[in-house]
Design a protein around this motif. Structure first.
Motif, PDB file in Angstrom:
ATOM      1  N   ARG A 123      54.294  81.234  22.139  1.00 36.68           N
ATOM      2  CA  ARG A 123      54.290  82.527  21.451  1.00 36.68           C
ATOM      3  C   ARG A 123      53.069  82.628  20.559  1.00 36.68           C
ATOM      4  NH1 ARG A 123      59.235  84.724  22.027  1.00 36.68           N
ATOM      5  NH2 ARG A 123      60.832  83.152  22.261  1.00 36.68           N
ATOM      6  N   GLU A 158      52.960  77.911  28.074  1.00 38.39           N
ATOM      7  CA  GLU A 158      53.588  78.919  28.946  1.00 38.39           C
ATOM      8  C   GLU A 158      55.089  78.698  29.029  1.00 38.39           C
ATOM      9  OE1 GLU A 158      51.368  80.155  32.598  1.00 38.39           O
ATOM     10  OE2 GLU A 158      53.132  79.329  33.592  1.00 38.39           O
ATOM     11  N   TYR A 159      55.831  79.777  29.087  1.00 38.11           N
ATOM     12  CA  TYR A 159      57.270  79.710  29.371  1.00 38.11           C
ATOM     13  C   TYR A 159      57.653  80.931  30.201  1.00 38.11           C
ATOM     14  CZ  TYR A 159      62.307  79.596  28.872  1.00 38.11           C
ATOM     15  OH  TYR A 159      63.644  79.571  29.140  1.00 38.11           O
ATOM     16  N   VAL A 160      58.139  80.667  31.398  1.00 37.11           N
ATOM     17  CA  VAL A 160      58.517  81.769  32.290  1.00 37.11           C
ATOM     18  C   VAL A 160      59.935  81.534  32.813  1.00 37.11           C
ATOM     19  CG1 VAL A 160      56.214  82.428  33.019  1.00 37.11           C
ATOM     20  CG2 VAL A 160      57.377  80.584  34.221  1.00 37.11           C
ATOM     21  N   GLY A 161      60.790  80.995  31.921  1.00 37.80           N
ATOM     22  CA  GLY A 161      62.083  80.496  32.364  1.00 37.80           C
ATOM     23  C   GLY A 161      63.134  81.535  32.681  1.00 37.80           C
ATOM     24  N   GLY A 186      62.331  88.495  33.287  1.00 32.86           N
ATOM     25  CA  GLY A 186      61.767  89.402  32.290  1.00 32.86           C
ATOM     26  C   GLY A 186      60.991  88.705  31.190  1.00 32.86           C
ATOM     27  N   VAL A 187      60.797  87.408  31.319  1.00 32.77           N
ATOM     28  CA  VAL A 187      60.092  86.655  30.278  1.00 32.77           C
ATOM     29  C   VAL A 187      58.883  85.958  30.879  1.00 32.77           C
ATOM     30  CG1 VAL A 187      60.264  84.734  28.649  1.00 32.77           C
ATOM     31  CG2 VAL A 187      62.180  86.314  28.925  1.00 32.77           C
ATOM     32  N   CYS A 188      57.726  86.164  30.288  1.00 35.77           N
ATOM     33  CA  CYS A 188      56.505  85.480  30.720  1.00 35.77           C
ATOM     34  C   CYS A 188      55.643  85.315  29.473  1.00 35.77           C
ATOM     35  CB  CYS A 188      55.801  86.308  31.797  1.00 35.77           C
ATOM     36  SG  CYS A 188      54.315  85.527  32.437  1.00 35.77           S
ATOM     37  N   LEU A 189      55.921  84.248  28.741  1.00 37.13           N
ATOM     38  CA  LEU A 189      55.269  84.011  27.452  1.00 37.13           C
ATOM     39  C   LEU A 189      54.104  83.049  27.631  1.00 37.13           C
ATOM     40  CD1 LEU A 189      58.594  83.664  25.482  1.00 37.13           C
ATOM     41  CD2 LEU A 189      56.791  85.295  24.869  1.00 37.13           C
ATOM     42  N   THR A 190      52.935  83.456  27.188  1.00 36.59           N
ATOM     43  CA  THR A 190      51.759  82.601  27.310  1.00 36.59           C
ATOM     44  C   THR A 190      50.939  82.674  26.022  1.00 36.59           C
ATOM     45  OG1 THR A 190      50.459  84.415  28.248  1.00 36.59           O
ATOM     46  CG2 THR A 190      51.542  82.946  29.812  1.00 36.59           C
ATOM     47  N   ASN A 226      61.999  76.889  35.848  1.00 33.78           N
ATOM     48  CA  ASN A 226      61.288  77.542  34.752  1.00 33.78           C
ATOM     49  C   ASN A 226      59.878  77.005  34.523  1.00 33.78           C
ATOM     50  OD1 ASN A 226      61.587  75.110  33.447  1.00 33.78           O
ATOM     51  ND2 ASN A 226      63.278  75.778  32.138  1.00 33.78           N
ATOM     52  N   SER A 277      54.814  89.481  26.913  1.00 33.12           N
ATOM     53  CA  SER A 277      55.754  88.857  27.845  1.00 33.12           C
ATOM     54  C   SER A 277      56.417  89.905  28.737  1.00 33.12           C
ATOM     55  CB  SER A 277      56.807  88.082  27.043  1.00 33.12           C
ATOM     56  OG  SER A 277      57.848  87.617  27.865  1.00 33.12           O
ATOM     57  N   ALA A 315      55.733  89.787  32.653  1.00 36.64           N
ATOM     58  CA  ALA A 315      56.861  89.502  33.546  1.00 36.64           C
ATOM     59  C   ALA A 315      56.999  90.607  34.593  1.00 36.64           C
ATOM     60  CB  ALA A 315      58.146  89.351  32.744  1.00 36.64           C
TER      61      ALA A 315
END
Lengths: 382, 382
Positions: free
Chosen positions: A205, A257-260, A263-267, B43, B367, B371
């Protein structure tokens, strides 16, 4: 008794102080004039912009007044302003500034396993009472980046009462809070809760949540202790061992990165060791699980970067750096997530472990503390 | 057809690509292995830490498989992993990296008054419907740092529905939202709502709120238009005019402060122009009202710093930089508060102006957008 002189061009005022002469530029003085047309008396907000101050501002005259204030007349505005010489001395910028990369401001103290003897801890009821108990507990949090709370209710949602002591919840896609709940069953090896390497949360984040609260509701499984490591101490140990390694981690961005979830793709693209432009150590991001491929380190530095990253991990894993403790139901701990890494040790035996966690931010925490200190000073001065 | 070679020591793999050779280190490849023991298939979180990878990792063998993948065997683990050559090419770090200070990533576009012809704007109902309308509006927000919303309800609290489109409210001591309400009465000059210089909000917080939403409920007074300026465009114009001035504002911290309410003492020490360690322009803080005394600029650079600060203010005040618009009831705008400055023009005449504002954060906004783009790509690939 202070005295002042002005250079012939009216550009610089020199204040003689016990610590030596302190020089101030005309434009700096004018911009920081404490008169009620320049700064609002109530909230200290500036009422003018730099555009309202003539570019050719100069000091027409300056001297000491009978009340001990420094009086300065500015041209071309023909404006006279009185300064408190103690304020000027406190805000002097006429001193040597270069400091080693990774310097820390006064009031921030690094620590290692030795802190285990004196972990900062506040009693929940006392903290809710405010006053010195709260002020000193917040002060410890700012000093060490970490503090415990004892004797809070062992009820779901009590962690919000901990946040209410100093600030506001930072809601994320994980909700206003998240559950950390494990049923430990030794017949299922995949579920026995392996240990986690110490990490900061959510480096993917930007901005990261700067405060994390973890509150214990149940803890009957053996193991599963919490552990914290001072990331500032780890980074500075790396610097003292190998300044080039420290520089590599500070001078290049890592990727997280977290795409778990759907609707979530945090980089995020930020360095593992974050410095202010003048070298102040301001943040640590360390989390193996959410590291993405490093693509911002040039080819000819990548091997050295990896060696530095590995060494920082070894320092973090050194038990001489860690403070381990077991949270009982009703206990909580708070970490500065830009500085202090946390981890969970492995479990053994059967039982449950249930924590609730949430994020918050440091701006309010520091503000709550500093306002209490300021109010105390104003009271003492009366 | 790509081909690979390995150097005699097993340290570097070279992938021949149409754009030229791309070199990858053994440790980098091992750390970025896409196999299910290294990265969780669901993930993408990394299941191992760098400490789990031997320090003497080297490439024992590498070659192209029949399915077009690059197969690499790592010693001493004797572990074989297959890489997608397209992924490798996309993540290559073997290219020249130095860029001018203040570089911007692809997809970020600076703007000036010319953007007035094509202000990004989304219809509230369409945005609530999600899909391409929301994705493209969020994309504009990321590109320009600013976008409008039309046809939202002109009801108190509707701004939260705007935040719900992409993220979460950042609560502060101002509450979950704040009121911006003015009764304009020309018989009282002190209350006619003077214009404010364009600024970013709350630079005295660290972290700053990275997104701001302002939503209009009433607007019957003449004047009081909203205005936005691209802080990135202003900083880069300063750089292009005078690189030393840009460097001064990037290399020294300013101080910001707000002590306006009981129990509040917010302070921050951050530069006006914030760069990543490799020079990416990542943030602007500009707010004359909350500037505290500058004490982190050395004496011999203070005059030049003030000149740079003044010039940045002049650029921000240049009407060629600004986009001005009038919000009607039910309209809102969203700004990236780390980049885009906003202001209110002066009022004239009688009437009321009532806006509600709140803060949110960019992590969730990016995000949500990314996404949607990712889901679209996955769908297209099926």
């Amino acid at each position: 008794m202070p005295s002042v002189t002005v250079d012939p061009t009216g550009t610089v005022l020199t204040l003689a102080t016990p610590a030596g002469p302190r020089r101030f530029h005309a434009v700096w003085l004018r911009d920081n004039a404490p008169d009620p047309e320049t700064r609002a008396p109530g909230n200290g907000q500036k009422l003018i912009a730099l555009r309202d101050i003539p570019a050719d501002t100069r000091i027409a005259a300056a001297g000491m007044r009978g009340d001990g204030r420094v009086e300065v007349r500015f041209d071309p505005e023909e404006k006279t302003v009185a300064f408190d010489p103690a304020w000027l001395e406190e805000h002097a910028y006429d001193h040597p500034t270069p400091r080693a990369r990774g310097w820390l401001p006064a009031g921030v103290e690094t620590w290692d396993a030795g802190l285990a003897e004196s972990v900062p801890c506040g009693d929940f009821a006392a903290l809710q009472g405010g006053g010195a108990a709260l002020r000193d507990w917040l002060g410890s949090l700012m000093r060490y980046g970490f503090a415990k709370v004892a004797n809070a209710p062992a009820e779901p949602g009590a962690l919000f009462k901990v946040v209410d002591l100093f600030g506001y919840v930072r809601e994320t896609n994980y909700g206003r809070h998240f559950e950390v709940r494990t049923e430990v069953d030794p017949t299922n090896l995949a579920f026995t809760g392996l240990g986690l390497q110490a990490h900061t949360d959510n480096p993917y984040r930007d901005p990261v949540p700067t405060v994390q609260v973890l509150h214990c509701l149940e803890s009957s499984a053996a193991g599963g202790e919490n552990m914290v490591v001072d990331g500032f101490a780890a980074a500075l140990r790396l610097r003292d061992e190998n300044p080039e390694a420290f520089d590599l981690l500070a001078d290049h961005c890592a990727r997280f990165e977290y795409v778990g979830e759907e609707g979530v793709c945090l980089t995020a693209r930020r360095p593992m060791i974050e410095l202010a432009p003048d070298g102040e150590l301001v943040g640590i991001r360390f989390n193996n699980r959410s590291c993405a491929a490093l693509v911002d380190v040039p080819f000819d530095r990548m091997e050295a970067y990896y060696a530095a990253y590995r060494r920082l991990g070894e320092i973090i894993d050194d038990t001489a750096m860690e403070v381990t403790f077991r949270l009982a139901p009703g206990e909580a701990f708070v970490v500065d997530n830009t500085r202090v890494l946390h981890a969970r040790k492995a479990y053994s035996g059967t039982g449950t472990r249930w924590l609730q966690g949430c994020y918050a931010d440091k701006d309010a925490l520091r503000s709550t503390h500093d306002a209490m200190v300021r109010a105390g000073r104003l009271e003492a001065a009366q």
